[in-house]
Scaffold this active site. Structure first.
Site, mmCIF file in Angstrom:
data_model
loop_
_atom_site.group_PDB
_atom_site.id
_atom_site.type_symbol
_atom_site.label_atom_id
_atom_site.label_comp_id
_atom_site.label_asym_id
_atom_site.label_seq_id
_atom_site.Cartn_x
_atom_site.Cartn_y
_atom_site.Cartn_z
ATOM 1 N N CYS A 81 1.081 -1.316 0.093
ATOM 2 C CA CYS A 81 -0.144 0.116 0.060
ATOM 3 C C CYS A 81 0.854 1.282 -0.004
ATOM 4 O O CYS A 81 1.719 1.379 -0.958
ATOM 5 C CB CYS A 81 -1.028 -0.099 1.143
ATOM 6 S SG CYS A 81 -2.402 1.088 1.101
ATOM 7 N N HIS A 186 -3.994 -4.735 0.142
ATOM 8 C CA HIS A 186 -3.119 -5.257 1.295
ATOM 9 C C HIS A 186 -3.264 -6.757 1.203
ATOM 10 O O HIS A 186 -4.360 -7.271 1.319
ATOM 11 C CB HIS A 186 -3.950 -4.531 2.592
ATOM 12 C CG HIS A 186 -3.699 -3.270 2.938
ATOM 13 N ND1 HIS A 186 -2.913 -2.861 3.863
ATOM 14 C CD2 HIS A 186 -4.492 -2.130 2.615
ATOM 15 C CE1 HIS A 186 -2.674 -1.947 3.998
ATOM 16 N NE2 HIS A 186 -3.629 -1.248 3.067
ATOM 17 N N GLU A 188 -2.283 -8.809 3.380
ATOM 18 C CA GLU A 188 -2.545 -9.454 4.398
ATOM 19 C C GLU A 188 -4.169 -9.205 4.931
ATOM 20 O O GLU A 188 -4.521 -9.951 5.781
ATOM 21 C CB GLU A 188 -1.853 -8.746 5.716
ATOM 22 C CG GLU A 188 -2.339 -7.275 6.126
ATOM 23 C CD GLU A 188 -1.716 -6.326 5.062
ATOM 24 O OE1 GLU A 188 -1.553 -6.751 3.925
ATOM 25 O OE2 GLU A 188 -1.891 -5.015 5.637
#
Lengths: 204, 261
Positions: A81, A186, A188
């Site tokens: 990001c 993202h 994650e």
């Protein structure tokens, strides 16, 4: 297995990056001091928030210099990001700021280019693979990832973009040039598709 | 192109997930962390947690769920973020920038401000400056009074006399990143979304809008997505009481050619 350092420069939620690496069983540690970077095989540069404040923190904490040194040894770096945006030469987010300069190019605002779409872009968007890279292994074309941003990266070399996405305009979703990797989304926070990306990075 | 989101909203009261109706009745549903793992396995787009505990102590009170007791919202967030790999938003009781930091440091991606933002609008800017606008969701509870949606705070108890649309604009200018609106009149009533107010809210801001309150069956999601430009459809109770409601909703939305993941 090689060990990943997750750079902590005091912005945002880096615990979620650590949680996903832990979940995947990938050895990792949060790096608080810039001089510790050299002991890792790979680093992840996470980040949310404003470019200007982030680069200032990286400079003040001595990370800028250490990250450049790390990169010059050809060790893999993944920016997530804002962390991806920081890899570029410069950003036009609220003024003009110098970045880490590991990828030639700049960071630009979506603003009126996307017409009436809400800003920031928040949500799941699909990617189109436009290049080949080990980080895309087992990632299906058209997979969805979670994006949160108002600015996007424009690499000087077109080939640096290996997956693109569309939010009113086409923009770089994943970049890769030599040892440098970046995802605008993202991983994650992108369920199994995102975890694949992290796994690929760890097995480079 | 970006997909629209379908978001379960979970209410936490003293460490338990509860069902809410009219903002006053709360029925215990289950353990926070177990519920989180269930939603993760459904591959949900996002989760929003609102802590509605009046007295700030957290105790699971029951040991039949085979998990540790959670004595703070911090440990709840920490445990949830270990089993969820999607965006997590936490709200409820946030009054200071330290409250914001505490949640984000424990694993929240975003926080919601409601009463705290109305009492101290500067908090919106402070939070946005520290963590970015994308981390600041403004949660607005409203009631329709003389045909106007009016903002209520303090668990829907206090009338602020502020129009929803004006408050949305104000929050946008102060640095908020998303707007979450919830109809108090429709909370737990299952009589469908308030399409009119939702449409006007979407039109009044550049920020993504998340709409909540009133979903009674899966068709209500379709109606909301078809008749408005909301970025996200949110609901609470329906996901607790309808078997496999989340995956079934996604199938139904896609069948209607709506752009969901």
């Amino acid at each position: 297995m090689s060990k990943i350092g997750v750079i902590n420069y005091g912005v945002g939620n880096l615990q979620s990056v650590k949680n996903s690496l832990d979940f995947l069983g990938i050895p990792n540690e949060i790096v608080d001091k810039s001089q510790e970077i050299s002991s890792f095989d790979k680093i992840i540069l996470p980040g949310v928030g404003a470019f200007g404040a982030a680069i200032k923190k990286l400079n003040d904490l001595g990370f800028t210099e250490e990250i450049r040194k790390f990169s010059s040894q050809n060790k893999p770096i993944l920016g997530i990001c804002l962390g991806m945006q920081l890899l570029f030469d410069e950003s036009y987010e609220h003024g003009h700021h110098q970045g880490l300069g590991l990828i030639k190019g700049r960071v630009l605002p979506f603003n009126e280019k996307i017409k009436n779409l809400p800003l920031p872009q928040i949500g799941w968007n699909n990617i189109t693979k436009v290049g080949v890279s080990p980080i895309l292994k087992n990632v299906e074309d058209n997979s969805c990832f979670y994006f949160v941003h108002s600015f996007y990266c424009e690499p000087e070399k077109k080939t640096a973009t290996i997956a693109s996405s569309d939010y009113g305009i086409k923009f770089a979703a994943i970049i890769n040039e030599n040892n440098i990797f970046g995802c605008q989304f993202h991983p994650e926070k992108s369920q199994s598709a995102g975890l694949h990306i992290l796994k690929n990075f760890s097995s480079l | 192109m970006i997909k629209r989101r379908l978001i379960p909203v979970l209410y936490i009261k003293n460490g338990l997930i509860v069902r809410s109706e009219g903002f006053s009745y709360h029925h215990n549903i289950g353990n926070v962390v177990k519920e989180a793992a269930r939603y993760n396995s459904w591959d949900v787009d996002e989760l929003i947690y609102i802590d509605i505990s009046r007295e700030k102590h957290y105790d699971l009170r029951r040991d039949d769920y085979n998990v540790n007791a959670y004595n703070s919202i911090g440990s709840i967030i920490k445990e949830i973020s270990k089993v969820c790999f999607m965006p997590l938003t936490f709200g409820g009781g946030i009054r200071t920038i330290d409250d914001v930091s505490f949640r984000i440091q424990n694993g929240a991606d975003k926080i919601t401000l409601n009463t705290g933002a109305l009492e101290n609008p500067k908090l919106i800017t402070q939070a946005a400056e520290r963590y970015g606008s994308q981390a600041v969701v403004i949660s607005i509870d409203y009631k329709i009074i003389e045909n106007q949606p009016i903002v209520f705070t303090d668990f829907g108890q206090k009338n602020t006399s502020k129009s929803v649309y004006n408050w949305v604009k104000e929050c946008e200018n102060l640095g908020a990143g998303e707007i979450f609106i919830n109809s108090i009149d429709r909370d737990g009533k299952a009589n469908g979304y308030d399409i009119e107010t939702i449409n006007k809210t979407v039109a009044s801001t550049k920020l993504p809008t998340i709409a909540c309150g009133g979903a009674g069956n899966l068709e209500d999601f379709v109606e909301l997505a078809k008749q408005t430009n909301v970025s996200a459809v949110a609901a609470g109770n329906i996901f607790h009481f309808t078997e496999l409601s989340y995956p079934r909703s996604k199938i139904l939305l896609k069948k209607n050619n709506l752009n969901f993941r």
